[in-house]
Design a protein around this motif. Structure first.
Motif, short mmCIF file in Angstrom:
data_model
loop_
_atom_site.label_atom_id
_atom_site.label_comp_id
_atom_site.label_asym_id
_atom_site.label_seq_id
_atom_site.Cartn_x
_atom_site.Cartn_y
_atom_site.Cartn_z
N TYR A 204 -9.38 -0.06 -15.76
CA TYR A 204 -8.80 -1.40 -15.65
C TYR A 204 -7.53 -1.35 -14.81
O TYR A 204 -6.62 -0.57 -15.10
N ILE A 205 -7.47 -2.19 -13.78
CA ILE A 205 -6.26 -2.28 -12.98
C ILE A 205 -5.18 -2.96 -13.81
O ILE A 205 -5.37 -4.05 -14.32
N ALA A 206 -4.04 -2.29 -13.92
CA ALA A 206 -2.89 -2.88 -14.60
C ALA A 206 -1.93 -3.49 -13.58
O ALA A 206 -1.40 -4.57 -13.77
N THR A 375 1.23 -10.70 -23.17
CA THR A 375 -0.22 -10.53 -23.18
C THR A 375 -0.54 -9.15 -23.71
O THR A 375 0.20 -8.19 -23.48
N THR A 376 -1.65 -8.99 -24.41
CA THR A 376 -2.04 -7.69 -24.95
C THR A 376 -3.06 -7.01 -24.04
O THR A 376 -3.74 -7.68 -23.24
N LYS A 381 -8.34 -6.77 -21.01
CA LYS A 381 -9.69 -6.20 -20.90
C LYS A 381 -10.77 -7.26 -21.11
O LYS A 381 -11.78 -7.26 -20.40
N ALA A 382 -10.54 -8.16 -22.05
CA ALA A 382 -11.53 -9.20 -22.30
C ALA A 382 -11.70 -10.10 -21.09
O ALA A 382 -12.83 -10.48 -20.71
N ALA A 386 -15.03 -10.18 -18.51
CA ALA A 386 -15.74 -11.44 -18.29
C ALA A 386 -15.69 -11.89 -16.84
O ALA A 386 -16.26 -12.94 -16.50
N GLY A 387 -15.01 -11.13 -15.99
CA GLY A 387 -14.90 -11.50 -14.59
C GLY A 387 -14.00 -12.69 -14.35
O GLY A 387 -14.16 -13.41 -13.35
#
Length: 410
Positions: A204-206, A375-376, A381-382, A386-387
């Motif tokens: 995941y890009i942070a 934001t968590t 990730k969610a 989901a794009g």
């Protein structure tokens, strides 16, 4: 199946690393930047601000070529040196109670295209194209994309074993962060890391959406220019810093708006009543205590805004507090449709930002300010899975990495 690849880094010599390593260019004030450039000849800032040598501000393609020249000079003068063997580079950043331990590696543009590397922000095509041109000209990648992954015991065991050795670099910067770096080059550890990540479904890009998008664009351009393209060329990869998701810190951006879009204070509060239960607070300043609660500073008073329970959520994005604020207040009431470019809205972050927000409103620079909870990682990730795309300035993420510690040649 995520691909991570060791590479032969260009890196500072041990005796100069503390002088070379720099913060991101945008983090320096004009005065501080001038001081570093004037008194530290080894700073990486000399490479990315090559006009200083000529006492001239240079932009555009001319700057790109001079960046390449300064980079070559750092190599010629042995300020930077090239590794002889492919390696991963374990990098720890530590200050007080904050510590992050991850590693520099090369990640695949194919994973980016195939959504194994997941995004949560939009990118601007013009910025993508400009940075791709920059990379094509300078021939190196010095600022890694910060990416995160689900905590993994096999990876962590390798990390813990490697940090028992004396680090290659160990220095403290003036902001009191300690930086340590270990080179991982033994075949057994390299294979274990590659195998562990090959079993992961996603990264995941942070931070670094434009850098990764530009690297993807560059790879397409260079592939079209290379009749002998094999897919193994350096341009098929980009430098990343990967850390377990438990070790990133996510902070909020507050929102401040210059006017109430023609409403009086009382009229504005009535508009808010449709979606929020409003409570005026006696204590000030006050931060939100839970999700879907917002702190608002308006006309010398703090208010808590509680989202009404009949509010309808449709997907992961609709549950995000920054999106709720946009859809219930910023867009329909205050008339702000472009969160990125509208000059009526500003953003703030930092330890004392709530106080600064209050001061800015009290001084008349803004009419109203809103504070949110961060934001968590689960929300990020969610949305990425989901794009979907988060609103601008939804996250301020640490660690903030130093430039120049490891450089990836394209």
């Amino acid at each position: 199946m995520a691909v991570v690849r060791p590479f032969k880094a260009i890196r500072p010599t041990r005796d100069k690393v503390s002088f070379v390593a720099s913060r991101s260019y945008e983090e320096y004030s004009d005065e501080e930047l001038k001081s570093v450039l004037q008194y530290n000849p080894f700073s990486f800032l000399h490479i990315i601000n090559p006009g200083f040598k000529f006492h001239k501000s240079i932009t555009g393609k001319d700057r790109f070529h001079l960046v390449r020249n300064r980079y070559l000079e750092f190599l010629e003068e042995n300020t930077l040196q090239k590794e002889e063997e492919d390696s991963f580079y374990l990098y720890q950043i530590e200050k007080d109670d904050f510590k992050s331990l991850g590693f520099f590696c090369a990640c695949s543009v194919s994973d980016y295209r195939n959504d194994i590397i997941k995004k949560h922000e939009d990118t601007i095509k013009q910025r993508e194209e400009l940075f791709a041109e920059y990379l094509h000209t300078v021939g190196f990648n010095a600022e890694p994309v910060l990416m995160t992954y689900a905590d993994n015991s096999a990876v962590w065991e390798i990390f813990q074993e490697e940090i028992q050795r004396k680090p290659m670099y160990d220095f403290t910067t003036t902001d009191r962060f300690n930086h340590s770096l270990w080179k991982i080059s033994n075949k057994k550890a390299l294979t274990k890391l590659e195998t562990a990540f090959a079993q992961m479904d996603a990264l995941y890009i942070a931070d670094g959406h434009h850098r990764s998008a530009s690297s993807n664009l560059l790879a397409k351009q260079m592939e079209s220019e290379n009749k002998g393209h094999t897919g193994d060329e350096p341009y098929n990869y980009f430098m990343a810093y990967l850390i377990p998701e438990s070790q990133i810190r996510i902070y909020e951006f507050n929102r401040m708006v210059k006017d109430l879009n023609g409403y009086s204070k009382e009229e504005f509060l009535i508009q808010l009543d449709e979606h929020f239960r409003i409570e005026k607070q006696e204590e000030a300043p006050i931060k939100p205590s839970k999700k879907h609660q917002f702190s608002m500073y308006l006309g010398g008073d703090f208010y808590s805004l509680y989202l009404r329970t009949n509010y309808i959520f449709s997907d992961a994005l609709s549950r995000l507090d920054t999106q709720i604020l946009y859809k219930t207040i910023l867009e329909p009431i205050l008339g702000i449709t472009d969160l990125r470019n509208d000059e009526r809205i500003s953003y703030g972050h930092g330890k004392n930002n709530l106080i600064q927000m209050k001061d800015n409103v009290d001084k008349g620079k803004f009419a109203v300010g809103f504070s949110l909870l961060p934001t968590t990682i689960e929300e990020i990730k969610a949305i990425a899975n989901a794009g979907l795309v988060m609103p601008p300035k939804s996250t301020y993420i640490e660690p903030k990495l130093r430039s120049g510690l490891a450089i990836y040649e394209l």
